[in-house]
Design a protein around this motif. Structure first.
Motif, mmCIF file in Angstrom:
data_model
loop_
_atom_site.group_PDB
_atom_site.id
_atom_site.type_symbol
_atom_site.label_atom_id
_atom_site.label_comp_id
_atom_site.label_asym_id
_atom_site.label_seq_id
_atom_site.Cartn_x
_atom_site.Cartn_y
_atom_site.Cartn_z
ATOM 1 N N PHE A 23 -106.371 -4.585 60.997
ATOM 2 C CA PHE A 23 -105.972 -4.138 59.661
ATOM 3 C C PHE A 23 -104.522 -3.641 59.694
ATOM 4 O O PHE A 23 -104.172 -2.651 59.060
ATOM 5 C CB PHE A 23 -106.929 -3.054 59.166
ATOM 6 N N ASP A 24 -103.718 -4.353 60.431
ATOM 7 C CA ASP A 24 -102.301 -4.013 60.582
ATOM 8 C C ASP A 24 -101.458 -5.062 59.861
ATOM 9 O O ASP A 24 -101.893 -6.210 59.672
ATOM 10 C CB ASP A 24 -101.933 -3.980 62.067
ATOM 11 N N TYR A 25 -100.282 -4.676 59.431
ATOM 12 C CA TYR A 25 -99.324 -5.612 58.847
ATOM 13 C C TYR A 25 -97.934 -5.002 58.934
ATOM 14 O O TYR A 25 -97.781 -3.793 59.101
ATOM 15 C CB TYR A 25 -99.690 -5.940 57.390
ATOM 16 N N GLU A 26 -96.920 -5.840 58.845
ATOM 17 C CA GLU A 26 -95.532 -5.388 58.923
ATOM 18 C C GLU A 26 -94.992 -5.188 57.514
ATOM 19 O O GLU A 26 -95.085 -6.089 56.672
ATOM 20 C CB GLU A 26 -94.669 -6.414 59.667
ATOM 21 N N LEU A 27 -94.447 -4.017 57.260
ATOM 22 C CA LEU A 27 -93.900 -3.707 55.935
ATOM 23 C C LEU A 27 -92.436 -3.315 56.061
ATOM 24 O O LEU A 27 -92.108 -2.356 56.770
ATOM 25 C CB LEU A 27 -94.678 -2.548 55.292
ATOM 26 N N PRO A 28 -91.532 -4.017 55.384
ATOM 27 C CA PRO A 28 -90.129 -3.597 55.371
ATOM 28 C C PRO A 28 -90.000 -2.183 54.805
ATOM 29 O O PRO A 28 -90.588 -1.859 53.773
ATOM 30 C CB PRO A 28 -89.459 -4.627 54.450
ATOM 31 N N GLN A 29 -89.213 -1.347 55.480
ATOM 32 C CA GLN A 29 -89.089 0.052 55.084
ATOM 33 C C GLN A 29 -88.594 0.224 53.655
ATOM 34 O O GLN A 29 -88.970 1.170 52.972
ATOM 35 C CB GLN A 29 -88.158 0.782 56.056
ATOM 36 N N GLU A 30 -87.768 -0.715 53.189
ATOM 37 C CA GLU A 30 -87.201 -0.561 51.846
ATOM 38 C C GLU A 30 -88.242 -0.756 50.751
ATOM 39 O O GLU A 30 -87.968 -0.462 49.570
ATOM 40 C CB GLU A 30 -86.033 -1.537 51.637
ATOM 41 N N LEU A 31 -89.441 -1.225 51.101
ATOM 42 C CA LEU A 31 -90.497 -1.385 50.101
ATOM 43 C C LEU A 31 -91.395 -0.159 49.990
ATOM 44 O O LEU A 31 -92.320 -0.140 49.182
ATOM 45 C CB LEU A 31 -91.342 -2.628 50.415
ATOM 46 N N ILE A 32 -91.130 0.864 50.796
ATOM 47 C CA ILE A 32 -91.866 2.127 50.664
ATOM 48 C C ILE A 32 -91.177 2.944 49.570
ATOM 49 O O ILE A 32 -90.055 3.421 49.738
ATOM 50 C CB ILE A 32 -91.885 2.907 51.989
ATOM 51 N N ALA A 33 -91.829 3.094 48.436
ATOM 52 C CA ALA A 33 -91.209 3.767 47.283
ATOM 53 C C ALA A 33 -90.907 5.227 47.623
ATOM 54 O O ALA A 33 -91.803 5.971 48.015
ATOM 55 C CB ALA A 33 -92.134 3.681 46.073
ATOM 56 N N GLN A 34 -89.659 5.620 47.443
ATOM 57 C CA GLN A 34 -89.245 6.994 47.695
ATOM 58 C C GLN A 34 -89.204 7.824 46.413
ATOM 59 O O GLN A 34 -89.186 9.053 46.474
ATOM 60 C CB GLN A 34 -87.870 7.008 48.371
ATOM 61 N N HIS A 35 -89.170 7.156 45.290
ATOM 62 C CA HIS A 35 -89.188 7.814 43.977
ATOM 63 C C HIS A 35 -90.116 7.023 43.055
ATOM 64 O O HIS A 35 -90.336 5.822 43.261
ATOM 65 C CB HIS A 35 -87.781 7.855 43.348
ATOM 66 N N PRO A 36 -90.634 7.651 42.031
ATOM 67 C CA PRO A 36 -91.388 6.895 41.026
ATOM 68 C C PRO A 36 -90.432 6.018 40.226
ATOM 69 O O PRO A 36 -89.209 6.235 40.238
ATOM 70 C CB PRO A 36 -91.998 7.983 40.152
#
Length: 343
Positions: A6-19
């Motif tokens: 249940f692992d996957y690679e996620l680019p850091q820039e797609l982690i929302a830092q603001h709404p």
């Protein structure tokens, strides 16, 4: 069953830092379990998938501004406190960072509070500590000087806007350390539109603890255990949900926390029993979800209990294919990210 499945690679820039700039502007991915189809749209498209008489079940818990900043009275060293639960009047279990610097008996001065408002470390419980507050009302103090405890993957300090945006518009019952983030996409206007279309809005309560962010400890999925969280389903709400089910209307859970609550209280006949208590239900593939026909959720961390839950609901392969598509489409992930509707 292996957690690494249940692992996957996620680019850091797609982690929302603001709404997003305005609540309700989120994107929506709709995945259909019956045919495996995946559609991409905006969150208001959810209106298309809800029919009169369907029951939309929302978690009305309210996030408590439980993060306090303090200094050691003896040295002035900065300390961060995150209150978890009240053990008894004036004493709270808390996460303390950096914990190794704070021994039993240490006195702390709270930043932003009166000089007389102090805290003493009363006990060391390993990962947490018991804090004794010398203040009149701890909760009132937190609402005055506390911060909303944003998740650890949001790499910034809490901002004034978070006090509104990291709460649902229907938040009512104080007690959560984290927001039921699938509910963040709903605006008061959208809820009114749903009511006007005779969609049943039902509210339940599950107070989300910080354990929701804790990584699973064991590679073998079945060896893991979840934290307990307080929940409540009233008799009136249970009755209305049972009526919707008898009329063969959809029950749509908004968020993994709502689904966990519903799975806790549904019986072998797929009917809901009014209950309150503490749930540590751990839902992963192999679990048959009997309580809901559809699920609104955000995109979750790799190797997390939440990703396991949605995989149980929709199937691992379909979920991972949807996540791959979401990354290609540049969806935003996690608490302030975009949404998914699983039919």
């Amino acid at each position: 069953m292996k957690l690494s499945d249940f692992d996957y690679e996620l680019p850091q820039e797609l982690i929302a830092q603001h709404p997003r700039q305005t609540r309700g502007q989120s994107r929506l991915m709709v995945i259909n379990r019956s045919d495996g189809s995946i559609r991409v749209g905006t969150f208001n498209d959810i209106l298309t998938y809800l029919q009169p008489g369907d029951a939309l079940v929302l978690n009305d818990t309210k996030v408590f501004p439980a993060r306090l900043r303090a200094r050691k009275s003896s040295t002035g060293a900065a300390i961060e406190l995150l209150l978890l639960n009240e053990v008894k009047p004036g004493e709270w279990e808390a996460l303390v960072r950096p914990g190794r610097r704070v021994e039993v008996g240490t006195r702390l001065s709270l930043i932003g509070a009166r000089q007389a408002d102090t805290v003493e470390v009363a006990a060391d419980c390993g990962k947490t500590k018991i804090l004794r507050f010398y203040v009149e009302d701890v909760r009132r103090l937190c609402w005055r000087i506390g911060e909303i405890p944003l998740p650890p993957y949001i790499k910034r300090r809490t901002e004034p806007a978070d006090h509104a945006r990291y709460q649902t518009v229907f938040a009512k019952r104080v007690g959560a350390a984290a927001a039921p983030t699938a509910g963040l996409h709903f605006t008061t206007e959208l809820l009114k539109e749903l009511r006007d279309r005779d969609v049943q809005l039902e509210y339940v309560t599950l107070h989300i603890g910080l354990g929701t962010f804790q990584p699973l400890e064991y590679e073998e999925v079945e060896k893991n255990m979840l934290h307990q969280e307080a929940y409540a389903l009233t008799e009136k709400t249970a009755s209305r949900l049972n009526e919707a089910r008898k009329r063969k209307k959809k029950i749509v859970a908004v968020g993994t926390t709502t689904l966990r609550l519903l799975e806790t209280v549904v019986n072998e006949n797929c009917l809901f029993e009014p209950k309150n208590g503490f749930s540590d239900i751990f839902i992963y593939p192999g679990h048959t979800c009997r309580s809901a026909d559809a699920l609104v959720t955000n995109f979750h961390l790799p190797r997390s209990s939440l990703l396991l839950l949605v995989s149980a609901f929709a199937g691992r392969d379909l979920i991972l294919r949807a996540y791959k598509r979401a990354i290609q489409e540049r969806f935003l992930f996690y608490s302030y990210g975009d949404a998914m509707l699983i039919l």
